[in-house]
Design a protein around this motif. Structure first.
Motif, PDB file in Angstrom:
ATOM      1  N   ILE A 191       0.850  -1.187   0.000  1.00 43.64           N
ATOM      2  CA  ILE A 191       0.000   0.000   0.000  1.00 43.64           C
ATOM      3  C   ILE A 191       0.886   1.237   0.000  1.00 43.64           C
ATOM      4  O   ILE A 191       1.553   1.529   0.995  1.00 43.64           O
ATOM      5  CB  ILE A 191      -0.934   0.000   1.224  1.00 43.64           C
ATOM      6  CG1 ILE A 191      -1.772  -1.296   1.262  1.00 43.64           C
ATOM      7  CG2 ILE A 191      -1.833   1.228   1.215  1.00 43.64           C
ATOM      8  CD1 ILE A 191      -2.470  -1.527   2.587  1.00 43.64           C
ATOM      9  N   ALA A 192       0.924   1.945  -1.098  1.00 45.80           N
ATOM     10  CA  ALA A 192       1.769   3.142  -1.204  1.00 45.80           C
ATOM     11  C   ALA A 192       1.227   4.245  -0.302  1.00 45.80           C
ATOM     12  O   ALA A 192       0.003   4.421  -0.182  1.00 45.80           O
ATOM     13  CB  ALA A 192       1.828   3.623  -2.651  1.00 45.80           C
ATOM     14  N   PRO A 193       2.104   5.037   0.329  1.00 50.34           N
ATOM     15  CA  PRO A 193       1.669   6.064   1.288  1.00 50.34           C
ATOM     16  C   PRO A 193       1.309   7.382   0.604  1.00 50.34           C
ATOM     17  O   PRO A 193       1.858   8.437   0.920  1.00 50.34           O
ATOM     18  CB  PRO A 193       2.895   6.209   2.196  1.00 50.34           C
ATOM     19  CG  PRO A 193       4.050   5.984   1.263  1.00 50.34           C
ATOM     20  CD  PRO A 193       3.583   4.923   0.288  1.00 50.34           C
ATOM     21  N   VAL A 194       0.388   7.331  -0.339  1.00 51.27           N
ATOM     22  CA  VAL A 194       0.086   8.512  -1.153  1.00 51.27           C
ATOM     23  C   VAL A 194      -0.882   9.445  -0.422  1.00 51.27           C
ATOM     24  O   VAL A 194      -1.597   9.049   0.503  1.00 51.27           O
ATOM     25  CB  VAL A 194      -0.498   8.098  -2.515  1.00 51.27           C
ATOM     26  CG1 VAL A 194       0.522   7.265  -3.297  1.00 51.27           C
ATOM     27  CG2 VAL A 194      -1.799   7.323  -2.361  1.00 51.27           C
ATOM     28  N   LEU A 195      -0.906  10.668  -0.879  1.00 51.86           N
ATOM     29  CA  LEU A 195      -1.719  11.713  -0.263  1.00 51.86           C
ATOM     30  C   LEU A 195      -3.186  11.310  -0.171  1.00 51.86           C
ATOM     31  O   LEU A 195      -3.767  10.800  -1.122  1.00 51.86           O
ATOM     32  CB  LEU A 195      -1.599  13.004  -1.075  1.00 51.86           C
ATOM     33  CG  LEU A 195      -2.403  14.206  -0.573  1.00 51.86           C
ATOM     34  CD1 LEU A 195      -1.793  14.761   0.710  1.00 51.86           C
ATOM     35  CD2 LEU A 195      -2.469  15.295  -1.644  1.00 51.86           C
ATOM     36  N   ASP A 196      -3.781  11.544   1.001  1.00 50.12           N
ATOM     37  CA  ASP A 196      -5.216  11.397   1.242  1.00 50.12           C
ATOM     38  C   ASP A 196      -5.675   9.946   1.196  1.00 50.12           C
ATOM     39  O   ASP A 196      -6.835   9.664   0.891  1.00 50.12           O
ATOM     40  CB  ASP A 196      -6.020  12.239   0.246  1.00 50.12           C
ATOM     41  CG  ASP A 196      -7.397  12.620   0.769  1.00 50.12           C
ATOM     42  OD1 ASP A 196      -7.601  12.583   1.995  1.00 50.12           O
ATOM     43  OD2 ASP A 196      -8.269  12.953  -0.061  1.00 50.12           O
ATOM     44  N   ARG A 197      -4.803   9.017   1.524  1.00 51.63           N
ATOM     45  CA  ARG A 197      -5.144   7.594   1.573  1.00 51.63           C
ATOM     46  C   ARG A 197      -5.312   7.163   3.027  1.00 51.63           C
ATOM     47  O   ARG A 197      -4.425   7.380   3.855  1.00 51.63           O
ATOM     48  CB  ARG A 197      -4.071   6.765   0.890  1.00 51.63           C
ATOM     49  CG  ARG A 197      -4.239   5.253   1.043  1.00 51.63           C
ATOM     50  CD  ARG A 197      -3.305   4.509   0.114  1.00 51.63           C
ATOM     51  NE  ARG A 197      -3.820   4.522  -1.258  1.00 51.63           N
ATOM     52  CZ  ARG A 197      -3.166   4.000  -2.307  1.00 51.63           C
ATOM     53  NH1 ARG A 197      -1.966   3.454  -2.128  1.00 51.63           N
ATOM     54  NH2 ARG A 197      -3.715   4.035  -3.502  1.00 51.63           N
ATOM     55  N   LEU A 198      -6.449   6.561   3.332  1.00 45.58           N
ATOM     56  CA  LEU A 198      -6.750   6.047   4.666  1.00 45.58           C
ATOM     57  C   LEU A 198      -6.670   4.525   4.638  1.00 45.58           C
ATOM     58  O   LEU A 198      -7.217   3.884   3.737  1.00 45.58           O
ATOM     59  CB  LEU A 198      -8.147   6.474   5.098  1.00 45.58           C
ATOM     60  CG  LEU A 198      -8.542   6.073   6.529  1.00 45.58           C
ATOM     61  CD1 LEU A 198      -8.003   7.106   7.521  1.00 45.58           C
ATOM     62  CD2 LEU A 198     -10.055   5.948   6.676  1.00 45.58           C
ATOM     63  N   VAL A 199      -5.989   3.954   5.628  1.00 53.45           N
ATOM     64  CA  VAL A 199      -5.897   2.506   5.781  1.00 53.45           C
ATOM     65  C   VAL A 199      -6.470   2.143   7.147  1.00 53.45           C
ATOM     66  O   VAL A 199      -6.104   2.752   8.161  1.00 53.45           O
ATOM     67  CB  VAL A 199      -4.438   2.016   5.682  1.00 53.45           C
ATOM     68  CG1 VAL A 199      -4.367   0.500   5.878  1.00 53.45           C
ATOM     69  CG2 VAL A 199      -3.824   2.411   4.349  1.00 53.45           C
ATOM     70  N   VAL A 200      -7.372   1.181   7.169  1.00 52.35           N
ATOM     71  CA  VAL A 200      -7.907   0.630   8.413  1.00 52.35           C
ATOM     72  C   VAL A 200      -7.572  -0.850   8.418  1.00 52.35           C
ATOM     73  O   VAL A 200      -7.881  -1.558   7.450  1.00 52.35           O
ATOM     74  CB  VAL A 200      -9.428   0.819   8.518  1.00 52.35           C
ATOM     75  CG1 VAL A 200      -9.950   0.238   9.834  1.00 52.35           C
ATOM     76  CG2 VAL A 200      -9.800   2.289   8.395  1.00 52.35           C
ATOM     77  N   MET A 201      -6.937  -1.341   9.475  1.00 53.82           N
ATOM     78  CA  MET A 201      -6.605  -2.764   9.533  1.00 53.82           C
ATOM     79  C   MET A 201      -6.806  -3.314  10.931  1.00 53.82           C
ATOM     80  O   MET A 201      -6.642  -2.616  11.941  1.00 53.82           O
ATOM     81  CB  MET A 201      -5.178  -3.021   9.046  1.00 53.82           C
ATOM     82  CG  MET A 201      -4.083  -2.320   9.770  1.00 53.82           C
ATOM     83  SD  MET A 201      -2.478  -2.656   8.967  1.00 53.82           S
ATOM     84  CE  MET A 201      -1.374  -1.797  10.066  1.00 53.82           C
ATOM     85  N   ALA A 202      -7.179  -4.589  10.957  1.00 55.96           N
ATOM     86  CA  ALA A 202      -7.434  -5.273  12.222  1.00 55.96           C
ATOM     87  C   ALA A 202      -6.121  -5.579  12.922  1.00 55.96           C
ATOM     88  O   ALA A 202      -5.095  -5.823  12.281  1.00 55.96           O
ATOM     89  CB  ALA A 202      -8.203  -6.572  11.964  1.00 55.96           C
ATOM     90  N   HIS A 203      -6.172  -5.580  14.247  1.00 58.44           N
ATOM     91  CA  HIS A 203      -5.015  -6.005  15.020  1.00 58.44           C
ATOM     92  C   HIS A 203      -5.006  -7.520  15.152  1.00 58.44           C
ATOM     93  O   HIS A 203      -6.044  -8.165  15.251  1.00 58.44           O
ATOM     94  CB  HIS A 203      -5.030  -5.416  16.431  1.00 58.44           C
ATOM     95  CG  HIS A 203      -4.007  -6.048  17.320  1.00 58.44           C
ATOM     96  ND1 HIS A 203      -2.674  -5.695  17.273  1.00 58.44           N
ATOM     97  CD2 HIS A 203      -4.105  -7.064  18.220  1.00 58.44           C
ATOM     98  CE1 HIS A 203      -2.000  -6.438  18.126  1.00 58.44           C
ATOM     99  NE2 HIS A 203      -2.842  -7.289  18.721  1.00 58.44           N
ATOM    100  N   GLY A 204      -3.793  -8.095  15.190  1.00 57.99           N
ATOM    101  CA  GLY A 204      -3.631  -9.517  15.457  1.00 57.99           C
ATOM    102  C   GLY A 204      -2.164  -9.827  15.684  1.00 57.99           C
ATOM    103  O   GLY A 204      -1.280  -9.154  15.146  1.00 57.99           O
TER     104      GLY A 204
END
Length: 252
Positions: A191-204
């Motif tokens: 997942i490239a860290p580009v402008l205005d990108r939101l990432v949601v991921m579960a913890h494990g």
């Protein structure tokens, strides 16, 4: 659809607030993809706040010369700046502080719960381990699984949110967030860290992720990210039975 609305205020000029309606629409649109994503539940949402607002936030993100950064240079992570929360984000532009506040607010919590199906989410207003991060040229973050407890509040970690503020980021510079499978045999998402990108991921405890290769961005550039962690409380056998308000008898 942008998840923010702009409002003019007489005290401090323009401000923004996350739109509960727009966020619910985003959650419903992406919750199927979140649950089926590999190697573990996650979702990537582009254009989260809209380019004008995101560019403005990127423009006021603290630079490498900010005196309040704490730098980490270890085998696991190098040339990484963070820990501005130690000074309560003193000196950080109000728009970024407001974004952190919005990430802890009702509209965003409702969005996360609808998106992931995890109910009873609790934000961390102290942003322990989270907040603002800036990784410089040559920096990296080794593959890892995140800490699992907020020991100060006896809460269990459930979700990680990352929001990127890197205009004009080029793939050749590296810095993509890598998600690896449980036995660390392969990377299944970048997942490239580009402008205005939101990432949601579960913890494990087997949710391996990081950006392990050294950044090759130009001098003077960095990988800017806003991070927020979310928790749930565990039921306690010693907890009193829930009840509504107890009203005192009316004296006549």
């Amino acid at each position: 659809m942008s998840a923010a609305t702009l409002e003019e205020g007489p005290l401090q000029g323009p401000s923004f607030f996350l739109s509960r309606t727009a966020l619910r629409a985003l959650a419903l649109e992406h919750r199927g993809a979140y649950g089926t994503a590999r190697p573990h539940p996650h979702v990537v949402i582009d254009g989260f706040l809209g380019e004008p607002l995101a560019s403005g936030l990127a423009g006021v993100f603290p630079g490498a010369d900010d005196a309040h950064w704490k730098r980490r240079d270890h085998v696991e992570q190098a040339a990484r700046l963070g820990q501005l929360q130690r000074k309560a984000f003193e000196g950080v532009h109000g728009a970024l502080r407001h974004l952190l506040s919005e990430f802890s607010g009702m509209s965003f919590i409702d969005f996360l719960e609808t998106l992931t199906g995890v109910q009873g989410l609790i934000p961390d207003p102290h942003f322990r381990g989270a907040g603002l991060h800036l990784t410089l040229r040559g920096g990296h973050l080794a593959l890892h699984a995140d800490f699992n407890r907020d020991r100060f509040r006896a809460l269990s970690r459930r979700l990680t949110v990352l929001y990127y503020l890197n205009p004009g980021w080029e793939a050749a510079w590296g810095g993509a967030l890598e998600l690896w499978n449980a036995d660390l045999s392969r990377c299944e998402a970048r997942i490239a860290p580009v402008l205005d990108r939101l990432v949601v991921m579960a913890h494990g405890d087997t949710h391996w992720h990081g950006h392990p290769a050294a950044l090759e961005c130009p001098e003077g550039r960095g990988r800017a990210a806003v991070a927020a962690y979310f928790y749930t409380a565990e039921a306690s056998p010693d907890a009193p039975e829930a009840h509504s308000a107890l009203w005192a008898p009316v004296r006549r």
